[in-house]
Design an enzyme around this catalytic site. Structure first.
Site, PDB file in Angstrom:
ATOM      1  CG  HIS A   1      -2.087   0.745   1.375  1.00 27.69           C
ATOM      2  ND1 HIS A   1      -2.328   1.468   0.402  1.00 27.69           N
ATOM      3  CD2 HIS A   1      -2.878   1.346   2.373  1.00 27.69           C
ATOM      4  CE1 HIS A   1      -3.343   2.481   0.756  1.00 27.69           C
ATOM      5  NE2 HIS A   1      -3.786   2.371   1.866  1.00 27.69           N
TER       6      HIS A   1
ATOM      7  CG  ASP B   1       2.964   4.372  -4.144  1.00 35.27           C
ATOM      8  OD1 ASP B   1       2.709   5.418  -3.562  1.00 35.27           O
ATOM      9  OD2 ASP B   1       2.134   3.296  -3.842  1.00 35.27           O
TER      10      ASP B   1
ATOM     11  CG  HIS C   1      -4.291   0.341  -8.278  1.00 36.95           C
ATOM     12  ND1 HIS C   1      -5.836   0.544  -7.941  1.00 36.95           N
ATOM     13  CD2 HIS C   1      -4.118   1.211  -7.250  1.00 36.95           C
ATOM     14  CE1 HIS C   1      -6.030   1.116  -6.712  1.00 36.95           C
ATOM     15  NE2 HIS C   1      -4.977   1.739  -6.544  1.00 36.95           N
TER      16      HIS C   1
HETATM   17  N1  CMC Z   1       4.716  -7.149 -10.624  1.00 38.63           N
HETATM   18  C1  CMC Z   1       4.283  -8.386 -11.282  1.00 38.63           C
HETATM   19  N2  CMC Z   1       3.298  -8.887 -11.184  1.00 38.63           N
HETATM   20  C2  CMC Z   1       2.253  -8.531 -10.622  1.00 38.63           C
HETATM   21  C3  CMC Z   1       2.231  -7.286  -9.876  1.00 38.63           C
HETATM   22  C4  CMC Z   1       3.444  -6.538 -10.009  1.00 38.63           C
HETATM   23  N3  CMC Z   1       3.601  -5.436  -9.529  1.00 38.63           N
HETATM   24  N4  CMC Z   1       1.095  -7.006  -9.467  1.00 38.63           N
HETATM   25  C5  CMC Z   1       0.057  -8.069  -9.740  1.00 38.63           C
HETATM   26  N5  CMC Z   1       0.756  -8.900 -10.571  1.00 38.63           N
HETATM   27  C6  CMC Z   1       0.515 -10.354 -11.155  1.00 38.63           C
HETATM   28  C7  CMC Z   1       0.188 -11.323  -9.911  1.00 38.63           C
HETATM   29  O1  CMC Z   1       1.413 -11.966  -9.988  1.00 38.63           O
HETATM   30  C8  CMC Z   1      -1.004 -11.976 -10.619  1.00 38.63           C
HETATM   31  O2  CMC Z   1      -0.673 -12.863 -11.544  1.00 38.63           O
HETATM   32  P1  CMC Z   1      -1.126 -14.360 -11.818  1.00 38.63           P
HETATM   33  O3  CMC Z   1      -2.457 -14.025 -12.105  1.00 38.63           O
HETATM   34  O4  CMC Z   1      -0.545 -14.617 -12.846  1.00 38.63           O
HETATM   35  O5  CMC Z   1      -1.019 -15.226 -10.620  1.00 38.63           O
HETATM   36  C9  CMC Z   1      -1.796 -10.817 -11.415  1.00 38.63           C
HETATM   37  O6  CMC Z   1      -0.878  -9.889 -11.604  1.00 38.63           O
HETATM   38  C10 CMC Z   1      -2.868 -10.394 -10.320  1.00 38.63           C
HETATM   39  O7  CMC Z   1      -2.213  -9.743  -9.055  1.00 38.63           O
HETATM   40  P2  CMC Z   1      -2.850  -9.934  -7.796  1.00 38.63           P
HETATM   41  O8  CMC Z   1      -1.973  -9.997  -6.880  1.00 38.63           O
HETATM   42  O9  CMC Z   1      -4.143 -10.853  -7.739  1.00 38.63           O
HETATM   43  O10 CMC Z   1      -3.739  -8.268  -7.548  1.00 38.63           O
HETATM   44  P3  CMC Z   1      -4.183  -7.481  -6.499  1.00 38.63           P
HETATM   45  O11 CMC Z   1      -5.207  -6.645  -7.129  1.00 38.63           O
HETATM   46  O12 CMC Z   1      -4.339  -8.562  -5.440  1.00 38.63           O
HETATM   47  O13 CMC Z   1      -3.059  -6.469  -6.006  1.00 38.63           O
HETATM   48  C11 CMC Z   1      -1.438  -4.895  -5.608  1.00 38.63           C
HETATM   49  C12 CMC Z   1      -2.780  -5.316  -6.244  1.00 38.63           C
HETATM   50  C13 CMC Z   1      -1.395  -3.314  -6.033  1.00 38.63           C
HETATM   51  C14 CMC Z   1      -1.244  -5.431  -4.374  1.00 38.63           C
HETATM   52  C15 CMC Z   1      -0.289  -5.488  -6.629  1.00 38.63           C
HETATM   53  O14 CMC Z   1      -0.606  -5.233  -8.010  1.00 38.63           O
HETATM   54  C16 CMC Z   1       1.005  -5.423  -6.207  1.00 38.63           C
HETATM   55  O15 CMC Z   1       1.634  -6.105  -5.246  1.00 38.63           O
HETATM   56  N6  CMC Z   1       1.742  -4.335  -6.766  1.00 38.63           N
HETATM   57  C17 CMC Z   1       3.037  -3.930  -6.261  1.00 38.63           C
HETATM   58  C18 CMC Z   1       2.938  -3.080  -5.203  1.00 38.63           C
HETATM   59  C19 CMC Z   1       2.407  -1.634  -5.182  1.00 38.63           C
HETATM   60  O16 CMC Z   1       2.939  -0.964  -6.550  1.00 38.63           O
HETATM   61  N7  CMC Z   1       1.493  -1.082  -4.516  1.00 38.63           N
HETATM   62  C20 CMC Z   1       0.833   0.303  -4.706  1.00 38.63           C
HETATM   63  C21 CMC Z   1      -0.502   0.213  -4.992  1.00 38.63           C
HETATM   64  S1  CMC Z   1      -1.152   1.746  -5.474  1.00 38.63           S
HETATM   65  C22 CMC Z   1      -1.011   2.738  -3.973  1.00 38.63           C
HETATM   66  C23 CMC Z   1      -1.843   2.333  -2.945  1.00 38.63           C
HETATM   67  O17 CMC Z   1      -2.620   1.594  -3.026  1.00 38.63           O
HETATM   68  O18 CMC Z   1      -1.223   2.486  -1.595  1.00 38.63           O
END
Ligand code: CMC
Length: 432
Positions: A263, A358, A302
């Site tokens: 986050h 971010d 996201h």
């Molecule tokens: N890099 C590589 N692969 C990713 C990423 C990433 N940053 N984010 C998601 N994926 C892949 C994930 O491995 C999954 O692949 P598969 O379907 O093959 O298993 C797919 O995309 C869906 O991911 P998810 O984890 O189910 O998606 P989510 O909606 O639960 O997670 C998130 C959202 C923001 C936690 C995630 O994208 C992430 O960890 N991003 C990196 C951390 C980040 O930048 N966070 C800031 C978010 S914006 C500001 C805020 O909210 O504070």
């Protein structure tokens, strides 16, 4: 065609029609047909726990609006304090309201001496400033006992003003402590971002004059971070506030959620990632490693945005204005290359992973001289306005206490066996 769904319980053959309203169906209606059958939705991927009139988000189209106003217009033309007013009270202030609001915030910037001297200065010398902030925000509830009067509109307003006014002071105090510098008192002749920069950077000069371009860039970043509907920290705030805890305790819970690298800690993680990549020509290998399952591309992806995060677009432009003053952040080239590689790669395209807010914000903060540990703290300052808007909305809606159900998958009933009679267990806590 009716705007409704029909569900059938195949065990009994009974059916029920449920109207679709504002894009949702009422789980209360559902429960009438299926009492004791719960929605299984870990991470709340398909759950709307409330109605809200604060922020509108269309993740497919990349649209973000506060109280109906497009984020692009607010970032271009408004100020953070005006946006905070808008989020809290629903309308932009008229000139007299804005003067009064600015005056109120400005005159609540000081913190009790004990918060700084006895509390903040009691931390270990290398304490993370976000950890200090989480605790300091919670500690405020012990200084303002009237905060418990959550149903009194005058008390509510007083706590909101205090929190928004004091966050920069607490944030700067945490930083000054972590680098061994003396605390700087607020200068109430300065604007909101200028005052924060003064408390961060002032040394011996009688008055700290922030570079106007940097103060404006910070204000724009504050606008972009002010609210984002039901994100993890706001959900934490709403959960705690639904128990009718005071707003400082609820905001501390929100700060704790924001600390996490998934986050608000992601901007910190982005800089660490770019530093680890180290050079332009390592980008392809890094992306390949991510695709192979070794970590994530920080600042990408996201839960809601499935196209370019509109905040990231604005931040990218703000970065140019900051770098014109500070000089370019050497990590920028790596970030641009990373974005280019990722956005032309099937792995990221098929999963609709784009840069989020971010990805570029950390580069700006770093160019402005903020240490990496301060990045989540910089996020928490403006998000306080959004948290408080949600707090008021939740109380006005007289929301029930947050208390979800679970699908129990543990052991069935079994009898206790005395320690002498137990066989060796295959399950044990991890050993050092
Ligand atoms: N890099 C590589 N692969 C990713 C990423 C990433 N940053 N984010 C998601 N994926 C892949 C994930 O491995 C999954 O692949 P598969 O379907 O093959 O298993 C797919 O995309 C869906 O991911 P998810 O984890 O189910 O998606 P989510 O909606 O639960 O997670 C998130 C959202 C923001 C936690 C995630 O994208 C992430 O960890 N991003 C990196 C951390 C980040 O930048 N966070 C800031 C978010 S914006 C500001 C805020 O909210 O504070």
């Amino acid at each position: 065609m009716p705007d409704s769904i029909t569900i059938t319980d195949n065990r009994s053959g009974q059916s029920m029609e449920i109207p679709i309203r504002d894009g949702g169906v009422s789980a209360g209606e559902w429960s009438k047909l299926l009492p004791g059958i719960w929605f299984y939705d870990p991470g709340f991927l398909s759950t709307a726990p409330c109605e809200s009139a604060i922020t509108y988000l269309d993740g497919d189209a990349g649209v973000l609006r506060y109280r109906g106003y497009p984020i692009e217009q607010l970032a271009e033309q408004s100020t953070f304090l005006e946006v905070a007013y808008l989020l809290l009270f629903g309308e932009l202030p008229d000139p007299a309201q804005f003067t009064a609001w600015t005056d109120e915030i400005t005159h609540h910037t000081f913190i009790h001496e004990n918060v700084r001297k006895r509390f903040l200065e009691g931390f270990h010398y290398d304490a993370h400033p976000m950890g200090m902030l989480v605790s300091a925000v919670a500690a405020l509830s012990t200084f303002y006992l009237d905060a418990k009067e959550i149903h009194d509109p005058v008390s509510r307003h007083r706590q909101i003003v205090r929190l928004i006014a004091k966050m920069p002071t607490l944030a700067a105090a945490a930083h000054r402590f972590s680098v061994g510098m003396p605390f700087v008192y607020p200068d109430n002749s300065l604007g909101y971002p200028e005052n924060f920069l003064s408390m961060m950077w002032k040394i011996a000069e009688p008055r700290y004059e922030a570079d106007p371009a940097l103060a404006r860039a910070l204000d724009v970043l504050f606008i972009l971070h002010a609210d984002h509907e039901q994100n993890c920290s706001t959900t934490a705030l709403r959960t705690v506030a639904s128990a009718h805890a005071d707003p400082y305790s609820a905001a501390a819970a929100a700060c704790a959620a924001l600390y996490g690298p998934r986050h608000g800690g992601a901007n910190e993680a982005v800089i660490r990632m770019l530093t680890e990549i180290g050079s332009f020509d390592q980008v392809d290998d890094f992306v390949a490693a991510v695709k192979a399952g070794h970590g994530r591309l920080q600042g990408f992806g996201h839960r809601v945005y499935k196209s370019y995060d509109p905040r990231a677009k604005i931040i990218k432009r703000a970065a140019d204005q900051v770098f014109a003053v500070t000089g370019k952040n050497p990590l920028l080239d790596i970030a641009l290359k990373l974005e280019e590689v990722a956005l032309s790669d099937e792995y990221f395209l098929s999963r609709r992973l784009y840069p989020n807010v971010d990805f570029y914000s950390g580069l700006i903060y770093q160019a402005m001289g903020f240490p990496i540990e301060m990045f989540p703290v910089l996020f928490a300052i403006p998000r306080t306005a959004g948290w408080m808007a949600h707090w008021v909305e939740l109380l006005d809606q007289d929301t029930k206490i947050a208390r979800p159900r679970q699908l129990y998958v543990g052991a069935g009933e079994r009898d206790y066996v005395g320690i002498a009679g137990r066989p060796a267990s295959p399950k044990a806590p991890p050993q050092r």
